[in-house]
Design a protein around this motif. Sequence first.
Motif, PDB file in Angstrom:
ATOM      1  N   CYS A 156      -9.675  23.939  15.914  1.00 18.12           N
ATOM      2  CA  CYS A 156      -8.551  23.799  15.010  1.00 18.12           C
ATOM      3  C   CYS A 156      -8.818  23.909  13.360  1.00 18.12           C
ATOM      4  N   LEU A 157      -9.769  23.014  13.113  1.00 15.52           N
ATOM      5  CA  LEU A 157      -9.911  22.781  11.720  1.00 15.52           C
ATOM      6  C   LEU A 157     -11.145  23.816  10.871  1.00 15.52           C
ATOM      7  N   ILE A 159     -14.291  23.050  10.519  1.00 14.26           N
ATOM      8  CA  ILE A 159     -14.434  22.234   9.346  1.00 14.26           C
ATOM      9  C   ILE A 159     -15.845  22.739   8.746  1.00 14.26           C
ATOM     10  N   ARG A 163      -5.856  19.480   4.139  1.00 14.16           N
ATOM     11  CA  ARG A 163      -5.490  20.060   5.467  1.00 14.16           C
ATOM     12  C   ARG A 163      -5.150  18.947   6.349  1.00 14.16           C
ATOM     13  N   PHE A 190     -12.507  19.779  15.484  1.00  9.25           N
ATOM     14  CA  PHE A 190     -13.061  20.002  14.152  1.00  9.25           C
ATOM     15  C   PHE A 190     -13.781  21.479  14.087  1.00  9.25           C
ATOM     16  N   ILE A 204      -9.545  16.841   4.531  1.00 13.38           N
ATOM     17  CA  ILE A 204      -8.837  16.793   5.879  1.00 13.38           C
ATOM     18  C   ILE A 204      -8.540  15.384   6.011  1.00 13.38           C
ATOM     19  N   VAL A 226     -13.173  13.670   5.301  1.00 11.73           N
ATOM     20  CA  VAL A 226     -12.402  13.581   6.635  1.00 11.73           C
ATOM     21  C   VAL A 226     -11.681  11.931   6.296  1.00 11.73           C
ATOM     22  N   VAL A 268      -5.750  24.791  11.748  1.00  5.36           N
ATOM     23  CA  VAL A 268      -5.531  24.194  10.183  1.00  5.36           C
ATOM     24  C   VAL A 268      -6.814  24.712   9.310  1.00  5.36           C
ATOM     25  N   ARG A 269      -6.715  25.977   9.037  1.00  6.59           N
ATOM     26  CA  ARG A 269      -8.017  26.393   8.531  1.00  6.59           C
ATOM     27  C   ARG A 269      -8.139  26.693   7.170  1.00  6.59           C
ATOM     28  N   ILE A 287      -3.731  17.014  10.041  1.00 10.74           N
ATOM     29  CA  ILE A 287      -3.051  16.920  11.081  1.00 10.74           C
ATOM     30  C   ILE A 287      -2.500  15.607  11.542  1.00 10.74           C
TER      31      ILE A 287
END
Length: 262
Positions: free
Chosen positions: A17-18, A20, A104, A14, A80, A26, A170-171, A106
């Motif tokens: 990678c993200l 957030i 986004r 979180f 997300i 989410v 994954v931004r 995953i």
Amino acid sequence: MAAVNNRDIAQIIFKTCLAIQPNERVLIVTDKFKTVEAEIIRDAAVGYSKEVEQLMLTSMTENAQEPPEDIAQAMRDTDIAIFVTRYSLSHTKARLAASSAGTRTISMPGITRDMMLRSLSINYDTLARESETLANMLSSGSSVRITSSEGTDLTLSIANRSGYPDTGLVRSPGDFVNLPAGEAFIAPIEDETRGTIVFDGAVANIELDKSIIIQVKNGRITKISGGRAAKQFEKNVMAAGPNARVACELGIGTNPKAILSP
């Protein structure tokens, strides 16, 4: 070095990678096979988001099978989406539509807690740089030859094709990755791959009794030999249709914590 735990995994997914942001929603999509792993992700998500929804798939029996419309709609309507499932949703129209809508995404097909604790505990910024460097090398190359002591000798033409990095990051809106991630990949010219491939480590969900030996000519599989595993592989290829014989991707792994899985 301290052991990796669920809290570390939460921070990696979180925050790293993200990346957030406050008030991002989410969605977690799972199935009966991956409820334990999904719970780890859900417990992590509630620490970073005030709006976390988890939906259950009940009908998937193979990779790339489309989810029901209510789940597809939920994928499009969130910020997300994280798929923690046995079968992959990566190559579905629903996932593509969600990405096009700015979600986004995953995808973590077949993930286990051991895989999370091991393969996610890496420096993703470093992984991204290394994957991008390798992808650029593929983009600037014209051919690839792969050999091994077990008998692999395969030549692929990649001239004027673009390489892509699987960074795990994954931004930005619409970004999509498979986690744990770590790969540079390219599509070779369809009718120019030739040679021999010897699979002696792992092939999808097939347990190897003997190496699977594949002959490729003009970009297509012409012969599959070996033992019981080879027969199962050929059965899978035949069931998928004639295009399943086309050599369509070269992928080079870059995750330092990845290992062969049976």
